[in-house]
Design a protein around this motif. Sequence first.
Motif, PDB file in Angstrom:
ATOM      1  N   ASP A 237     -20.361  -4.389  11.455  1.00 18.82           N
ATOM      2  CA  ASP A 237     -19.791  -5.353  10.519  1.00 18.82           C
ATOM      3  C   ASP A 237     -18.599  -4.727   9.813  1.00 18.82           C
ATOM      4  O   ASP A 237     -17.547  -5.331   9.682  1.00 18.82           O
ATOM      5  N   ARG A 238     -18.811  -3.504   9.344  1.00 12.38           N
ATOM      6  CA  ARG A 238     -17.710  -2.787   8.735  1.00 12.38           C
ATOM      7  C   ARG A 238     -17.773  -1.333   9.180  1.00 12.38           C
ATOM      8  O   ARG A 238     -18.840  -0.841   9.545  1.00 12.38           O
ATOM      9  N   VAL A 239     -16.635  -0.677   9.153  1.00  7.29           N
ATOM     10  CA  VAL A 239     -16.617   0.719   9.570  1.00  7.29           C
ATOM     11  C   VAL A 239     -15.829   1.543   8.560  1.00  7.29           C
ATOM     12  O   VAL A 239     -15.037   1.018   7.781  1.00  7.29           O
ATOM     13  N   ALA A 240     -16.106   2.840   8.584  1.00  8.96           N
ATOM     14  CA  ALA A 240     -15.275   3.792   7.855  1.00  8.96           C
ATOM     15  C   ALA A 240     -14.775   4.782   8.893  1.00  8.96           C
ATOM     16  O   ALA A 240     -15.565   5.324   9.659  1.00  8.96           O
ATOM     17  N   LEU A 241     -13.475   4.968   8.942  1.00 10.08           N
ATOM     18  CA  LEU A 241     -12.920   5.950   9.878  1.00 10.08           C
ATOM     19  C   LEU A 241     -12.894   7.289   9.159  1.00 10.08           C
ATOM     20  O   LEU A 241     -12.310   7.411   8.080  1.00 10.08           O
ATOM     21  N   ILE A 242     -13.549   8.265   9.756  1.00 13.49           N
ATOM     22  CA  ILE A 242     -13.718   9.531   9.052  1.00 13.49           C
ATOM     23  C   ILE A 242     -13.172  10.671   9.900  1.00 13.49           C
ATOM     24  O   ILE A 242     -13.342  10.695  11.123  1.00 13.49           O
ATOM     25  N   GLN A 243     -12.444  11.559   9.237  1.00 10.57           N
ATOM     26  CA  GLN A 243     -11.826  12.691   9.935  1.00 10.57           C
ATOM     27  C   GLN A 243     -11.597  13.812   8.939  1.00 10.57           C
ATOM     28  O   GLN A 243     -11.197  13.576   7.802  1.00 10.57           O
ATOM     29  N   HIS A 244     -11.895  15.041   9.331  1.00  9.35           N
ATOM     30  CA  HIS A 244     -11.734  16.196   8.449  1.00  9.35           C
ATOM     31  C   HIS A 244     -12.385  16.005   7.085  1.00  9.35           C
ATOM     32  O   HIS A 244     -11.832  16.389   6.060  1.00  9.35           O
ATOM     33  N   GLY A 245     -13.529  15.372   7.054  1.00  9.69           N
ATOM     34  CA  GLY A 245     -14.270  15.256   5.796  1.00  9.69           C
ATOM     35  C   GLY A 245     -13.748  14.210   4.835  1.00  9.69           C
ATOM     36  O   GLY A 245     -14.179  14.172   3.689  1.00  9.69           O
ATOM     37  N   THR A 246     -12.802  13.388   5.263  1.00 12.31           N
ATOM     38  CA  THR A 246     -12.373  12.307   4.368  1.00 12.31           C
ATOM     39  C   THR A 246     -12.411  10.981   5.106  1.00 12.31           C
ATOM     40  O   THR A 246     -12.253  10.926   6.326  1.00 12.31           O
ATOM     41  N   ILE A 247     -12.614   9.926   4.338  1.00  9.42           N
ATOM     42  CA  ILE A 247     -12.582   8.594   4.932  1.00  9.42           C
ATOM     43  C   ILE A 247     -11.147   8.102   4.887  1.00  9.42           C
ATOM     44  O   ILE A 247     -10.523   8.043   3.835  1.00  9.42           O
ATOM     45  N   MET A 248     -10.606   7.794   6.066  1.00  6.84           N
ATOM     46  CA  MET A 248      -9.194   7.406   6.135  1.00  6.84           C
ATOM     47  C   MET A 248      -9.015   5.917   5.890  1.00  6.84           C
ATOM     48  O   MET A 248      -8.005   5.491   5.354  1.00  6.84           O
ATOM     49  N   ALA A 249      -9.999   5.122   6.307  1.00 13.93           N
ATOM     50  CA  ALA A 249      -9.893   3.676   6.104  1.00 13.93           C
ATOM     51  C   ALA A 249     -11.283   3.071   6.151  1.00 13.93           C
ATOM     52  O   ALA A 249     -12.157   3.573   6.834  1.00 13.93           O
ATOM     53  N   THR A 250     -11.489   2.008   5.385  1.00 12.38           N
ATOM     54  CA  THR A 250     -12.761   1.291   5.411  1.00 12.38           C
ATOM     55  C   THR A 250     -12.470  -0.193   5.529  1.00 12.38           C
ATOM     56  O   THR A 250     -11.490  -0.671   4.950  1.00 12.38           O
TER      57      THR A 250
ATOM     58  N   SER B 114     -13.663  -4.175   7.799  1.00 14.46           N
ATOM     59  CA  SER B 114     -14.184  -4.727   9.051  1.00 14.46           C
ATOM     60  C   SER B 114     -13.239  -4.275  10.162  1.00 14.46           C
ATOM     61  O   SER B 114     -12.072  -4.009   9.907  1.00 14.46           O
ATOM     62  N   PRO B 115     -13.727  -4.192  11.378  1.00 17.93           N
ATOM     63  CA  PRO B 115     -12.841  -3.746  12.469  1.00 17.93           C
ATOM     64  C   PRO B 115     -11.567  -4.575  12.536  1.00 17.93           C
ATOM     65  O   PRO B 115     -10.475  -4.032  12.716  1.00 17.93           O
ATOM     66  N   ALA B 116     -11.679  -5.897  12.310  1.00 22.09           N
ATOM     67  CA  ALA B 116     -10.501  -6.769  12.383  1.00 22.09           C
ATOM     68  C   ALA B 116      -9.510  -6.411  11.281  1.00 22.09           C
ATOM     69  O   ALA B 116      -8.301  -6.317  11.520  1.00 22.09           O
ATOM     70  N   ASP B 117     -10.032  -6.169  10.068  1.00 22.93           N
ATOM     71  CA  ASP B 117      -9.155  -5.821   8.944  1.00 22.93           C
ATOM     72  C   ASP B 117      -8.399  -4.532   9.235  1.00 22.93           C
ATOM     73  O   ASP B 117      -7.210  -4.415   8.935  1.00 22.93           O
ATOM     74  N   ILE B 118      -9.120  -3.569   9.799  1.00 20.16           N
ATOM     75  CA  ILE B 118      -8.490  -2.278  10.059  1.00 20.16           C
ATOM     76  C   ILE B 118      -7.399  -2.422  11.104  1.00 20.16           C
ATOM     77  O   ILE B 118      -6.296  -1.896  10.968  1.00 20.16           O
ATOM     78  N   ILE B 119      -7.678  -3.203  12.115  1.00 22.75           N
ATOM     79  CA  ILE B 119      -6.673  -3.395  13.170  1.00 22.75           C
ATOM     80  C   ILE B 119      -5.437  -4.093  12.604  1.00 22.75           C
ATOM     81  O   ILE B 119      -4.314  -3.771  12.966  1.00 22.75           O
ATOM     82  N   GLN B 120      -5.682  -5.008  11.666  1.00 24.46           N
ATOM     83  CA  GLN B 120      -4.574  -5.722  11.014  1.00 24.46           C
ATOM     84  C   GLN B 120      -3.592  -4.782  10.342  1.00 24.46           C
ATOM     85  O   GLN B 120      -2.405  -5.064  10.272  1.00 24.46           O
ATOM     86  N   THR B 121      -4.122  -3.675   9.839  1.00 28.60           N
ATOM     87  CA  THR B 121      -3.242  -2.780   9.091  1.00 28.60           C
ATOM     88  C   THR B 121      -2.383  -1.924  10.011  1.00 28.60           C
ATOM     89  O   THR B 121      -1.526  -1.199   9.543  1.00 28.60           O
ATOM     90  N   TYR B 122      -2.632  -2.016  11.306  1.00 26.66           N
ATOM     91  CA  TYR B 122      -1.840  -1.186  12.221  1.00 26.66           C
ATOM     92  C   TYR B 122      -0.394  -1.640  12.169  1.00 26.66           C
ATOM     93  O   TYR B 122      -0.091  -2.804  12.424  1.00 26.66           O
ATOM     94  N   PRO B 123       0.529  -0.748  11.831  1.00 28.53           N
ATOM     95  CA  PRO B 123       1.884  -1.192  11.489  1.00 28.53           C
ATOM     96  C   PRO B 123       2.839  -1.382  12.667  1.00 28.53           C
ATOM     97  O   PRO B 123       3.882  -2.010  12.511  1.00 28.53           O
ATOM     98  N   HIS B 124       2.503  -0.856  13.829  1.00 31.06           N
ATOM     99  CA  HIS B 124       3.492  -0.850  14.903  1.00 31.06           C
ATOM    100  C   HIS B 124       3.256  -1.958  15.917  1.00 31.06           C
ATOM    101  O   HIS B 124       2.205  -2.553  15.982  1.00 31.06           O
TER     102      HIS B 124
END
Lengths: 364, 308
Positions: B201-214, B216-226
């Motif tokens: 339903d929702r995800v948190a993208l995590i890398q190097h001990g920090t959450i980069m984005a939280t 829903s998958p659709a919301d996160i894809i929306q933020t892709y700028p390119h």
Amino acid sequence: MKRFVIKEFLHIFRDIRSMVILFGMPIAQVLLFGFAITNEVKDVRISVIDQSNDQHSLALTQKLYASGYFIDGEDIPSVTLIEEGFRKGVTKMVVVIGPGFASKLATGEKPPVQLIADASDPNTASLITTYASGIISDYSRGLMPGKGLPVISAEPRMLYNPSLKSVYMFVPGIITILLMLVSAMMTSISIAREKELGTMEVLLVSPLKPVEIVAGKVMPYVVLSFINAVTILVLSYFVFDMPVNGSVLLLLAESVLFILLALSLGILISTISNSQQTAMMLSMFALMLPTILLSGFIFPIENMPDVLQWISLIMPPRWFIVIVKSIMLKGTGIAFFWKETLILVAMTVVFLAASVKKFNIRLA
Amino acid sequence: MNKVSVYGKGLTKSYGKTEALKSVSFSVEKGEIFGFIGPDGAGKTTLFRLLTTLLLPDSGAASIEGLDVVKDYRRLRQILGYMPGRFSLYQDLSVEENLRFFAGIFKVSISDNYHLIADIYEQIAPFAKRRAGKLSGGMKQKLALSCALIHKPEVLILDEPTTGVDAVSRREFWEMLIRLKQSGITILVATPYMDEAILCDRVALIQHGTIMATGSPADIIQTYPHKLFRIKSQNTLQLLRIMRQMPELKSAEMFGEYIHIGSSPNKMNESDIAAFLNQNNIRQFDLEPMEAGIEDCFMHLMKQQSST
């Protein structure tokens, strides 16, 4: 809890290795110690260099061989060849009877008899020279009753173990070692295994309290160790005629106490080791070696340097061996070793409290 | 908005000098499937161990169903279902014995909550007498899930449940999770597989001990700028090397046999790329515009993270 205990039993019964350690080892150890490892003198090969070759020297030689302690080793024709004989290992002791044995005996002179022993094994050497000189002086006394200086002869009587059987000494030691080994090592390994395989993680994230985990782990081993103790006693009774002069019930009760003590040590070890390997090494070095070396099982505590004597005070097996010997050999009751018992109880309480407290409710 | 089930604020945890988690905050609503997506070593397992009360945070706080993970750990352990990353059942016990044991330590009987695990357990029931160590990877996961569910937990925490499991079993596993969600259980799942993000339903993208984005998958894809294209040729590595020399390009990443290239919207179109490739003597290639996926977002965020 019930499920936990059932699970532990299943683990044990399905692992051939632990089954062998649990049930094969006690039997093997008792038989090994009883039959093979013995410091009694029996059938030691010796040689006699008889330079007199008269009636008395021959009779003395006969007497030596008739004692049952010695058998005829290889013939050594000359004194110069003695060392070679030792080096080849064909003889353990050479009895040199000097020339003119019979005549010197008759004139009351000191007859020249020399015992040369291979002391690369010092225990045997000192034992066989003692036996041999006993036989020789016995012989000379027999020849001239009432003659010469009055001989003070003390007649030793060995109480509790009249024939000085080493089995009597080993059985209490083996019971101690095995209970220590099975109880402490097996529990510490089985707890460390849960950590190693990651199942501890799941157990921790469950409503089980540390006390419950520890109790569940320990219970099967109490039962199995108890069966072990009984096995050893039965074996030593039927195979080696080891008596239990005191109360069997008391002996078993004290054994349960010692098992609990060993188990709490095992848990303590497992709280500081994260793998089965570490747990095993720790049990070996921290428990087994001190049990064997510092408990008075093999080396008398009284002969140790002061420092080691103090260390031996905190060795649980030291006290347990005293108790076992008292019950089995002396047939005494609790009145004679309540102090030792109390020490064991105190140690158990301390170790159990420490291990439940140290038992991590979390990882790391 | 739904009630919050799991909540973390400023969670920090270091092992010696290594910072495994750097001030991680998130909140999970009751009854949702929440995915922590990130590669190995991102800090997912550490985070889950904090939540399951197995580790103490250096700073920050977390609560599950209103219970603090530090103070109320004992009550919390009653309502958690936890499946660690490694297979953590008893390999020398049979399927049935494992299940019975875990029911036992939670003081429930199997029949109490059998309805919850029925459709999972029935798949492995034919092997009830088999030792757990002899099961296939997929079946092990089903058994582990059954054992984690047998006490009807309110929150289910799954650490990389599908790692090392074949594709079919993976899909089955996710179908089970989605069914479980319908019975109201909050599910936290950590996974390195980006394609599983879409099932949450929702995800948190995590890398190097920090959450980069939280989100829903659709919301996160929306933020892709390119604007994104994908391109394929016979020699992928050569293609990648050449594409990275194209000046207007924002990103070029390898995804299997394809290379995904991103540009600022309206700056570049297919004919520009084709012309550039022709200049560089590559005549045979497939080129088409595409929608961004979670993995593109992840790569993009990761680059942003390392450049700041």
